[in-house]
Design a protein around this motif. Structure first.
Motif, PDB file in Angstrom:
ATOM      1  N   SER A  61       0.840  -1.200   0.000  1.00 17.70           N
ATOM      2  CA  SER A  61       0.000   0.000   0.000  1.00 17.70           C
ATOM      3  C   SER A  61       0.875   1.249   0.000  1.00 17.70           C
ATOM      4  O   SER A  61       2.025   1.212   0.426  1.00 17.70           O
ATOM      5  CB  SER A  61      -0.889  -0.017   1.244  1.00 17.70           C
ATOM      6  N   ASN A  62       0.303   2.369  -0.476  1.00 16.79           N
ATOM      7  CA  ASN A  62       1.039   3.639  -0.435  1.00 16.79           C
ATOM      8  C   ASN A  62       1.400   4.006   0.998  1.00 16.79           C
ATOM      9  O   ASN A  62       2.517   4.404   1.290  1.00 16.79           O
ATOM     10  CB  ASN A  62       0.215   4.759  -1.057  1.00 16.79           C
ATOM     11  N   PHE A  63       0.416   3.881   1.885  1.00 17.76           N
ATOM     12  CA  PHE A  63       0.613   4.178   3.297  1.00 17.76           C
ATOM     13  C   PHE A  63      -0.077   3.101   4.123  1.00 17.76           C
ATOM     14  O   PHE A  63      -1.128   2.601   3.736  1.00 17.76           O
ATOM     15  CB  PHE A  63       0.023   5.549   3.666  1.00 17.76           C
ATOM     16  N   THR A  64       0.517   2.798   5.258  1.00 22.20           N
ATOM     17  CA  THR A  64      -0.081   1.858   6.196  1.00 22.20           C
ATOM     18  C   THR A  64      -0.033   2.473   7.582  1.00 22.20           C
ATOM     19  O   THR A  64       0.992   3.006   7.994  1.00 22.20           O
ATOM     20  CB  THR A  64       0.676   0.514   6.209  1.00 22.20           C
ATOM     21  N   LEU A  65      -1.159   2.416   8.259  1.00 24.33           N
ATOM     22  CA  LEU A  65      -1.201   2.813   9.657  1.00 24.33           C
ATOM     23  C   LEU A  65      -1.256   1.524  10.464  1.00 24.33           C
ATOM     24  O   LEU A  65      -2.194   0.746  10.352  1.00 24.33           O
ATOM     25  CB  LEU A  65      -2.432   3.674   9.958  1.00 24.33           C
ATOM     26  N   ILE A  66      -0.216   1.293  11.253  1.00 25.87           N
ATOM     27  CA  ILE A  66      -0.167   0.115  12.116  1.00 25.87           C
ATOM     28  C   ILE A  66      -0.691   0.557  13.473  1.00 25.87           C
ATOM     29  O   ILE A  66      -0.112   1.423  14.114  1.00 25.87           O
ATOM     30  CB  ILE A  66       1.273  -0.425  12.239  1.00 25.87           C
ATOM     31  N   ASN A  67      -1.801  -0.036  13.874  1.00 25.83           N
ATOM     32  CA  ASN A  67      -2.480   0.374  15.094  1.00 25.83           C
ATOM     33  C   ASN A  67      -2.452  -0.755  16.113  1.00 25.83           C
ATOM     34  O   ASN A  67      -2.913  -1.855  15.854  1.00 25.83           O
ATOM     35  CB  ASN A  67      -3.927   0.759  14.766  1.00 25.83           C
ATOM     36  N   PHE A  68      -1.891  -0.467  17.282  1.00 23.11           N
ATOM     37  CA  PHE A  68      -1.815  -1.427  18.379  1.00 23.11           C
ATOM     38  C   PHE A  68      -2.987  -1.161  19.314  1.00 23.11           C
ATOM     39  O   PHE A  68      -3.134  -0.046  19.809  1.00 23.11           O
ATOM     40  CB  PHE A  68      -0.478  -1.281  19.120  1.00 23.11           C
ATOM     41  N   TRP A  69      -3.800  -2.168  19.567  1.00 26.94           N
ATOM     42  CA  TRP A  69      -5.048  -1.982  20.301  1.00 26.94           C
ATOM     43  C   TRP A  69      -5.397  -3.241  21.094  1.00 26.94           C
ATOM     44  O   TRP A  69      -4.828  -4.303  20.878  1.00 26.94           O
ATOM     45  CB  TRP A  69      -6.185  -1.662  19.336  1.00 26.94           C
ATOM     46  N   SER A  70      -6.366  -3.094  21.988  1.00 30.58           N
ATOM     47  CA  SER A  70      -6.908  -4.206  22.769  1.00 30.58           C
ATOM     48  C   SER A  70      -8.359  -3.916  23.112  1.00 30.58           C
ATOM     49  O   SER A  70      -8.757  -2.757  23.209  1.00 30.58           O
ATOM     50  CB  SER A  70      -6.137  -4.370  24.081  1.00 30.58           C
TER      51      SER A  70
END
Length: 171
Positions: A61-70
């Motif tokens: 992908s052009n941009f990726t947002l890696i989101n850490f969550w629970s």
């Protein structure tokens, strides 16, 4: 006798000196130095499948947002609406990494609030998140197509960070 007097003075001074240096020592964990660097190799299991996901999957992908969550994370609930808004943008892919969570609770969380993620990985013990400099959640990392870290967001994404992410991906 003189040795006792000297020791009774030197020992408390030594303790105070250690205490003083301990107060002035900045032990704050900083991960800002990751910005501008490439993501190193990683591999985690997917949440909904028994397959692995690694760095090769990330660069599509052009941009990726890696989101850490629970699911147990209250601030994760606060930021979720902004992740849902970002999902509507075709120029960004959102990778969720479920952090130290119960798998069934994670699915219930997404069922109740919606699933903004293109893919969801699982970091059961938190060890896989170490390479990203994660020390609490929620945290998010914006990455370009070259896997270069553009920005790290510590804490929940708010309206301000949402707008900032949009500015980055429009460039």
């Amino acid at each position: 006798m003189k040795i006792r007097i000297i020791l009774s003075f030197v020992f408390p001074c030594f303790i105070l000196l250690i205490f003083f240096f301990g107060l002035n020592n900045n032990n704050k964990y900083e991960s800002i130095n990751l910005v501008g660097k490439k993501i190193s190799n990683f591999e985690l299991k997917r949440l909904n499948k028994d397959t692995n996901y690694n760095i090769k999957n990330l660069s599509s992908s052009n941009f990726t947002l890696i989101n850490f969550w629970s699911s147990w994370c209250a601030p994760c609930r606060e930021e979720h609406k902004y992740l849902m808004l970002l999902k509507k943008n075709a120029n960004i892919k959102i990778l969720g990494i479920n952090f130290k969570d119960n798998k069934n609770n994670a699915f219930k969380f997404l069922e109740n609030l919606g699933n903004p993620y293109d893919d969801i990985l699982r970091d059961i013990d938190g060890k896989g998140s170490v390479i990203f400099g994660i020390y609490g959640i929620p945290e998010s990392i914006l990455v370009d197509s070259d896997l270069m870290i553009i920005k790290k967001y510590i804490g929940p994404i708010s309206k301000k960070e949402y707008k900032e992410i949009l500015q980055h991906i429009k460039k």
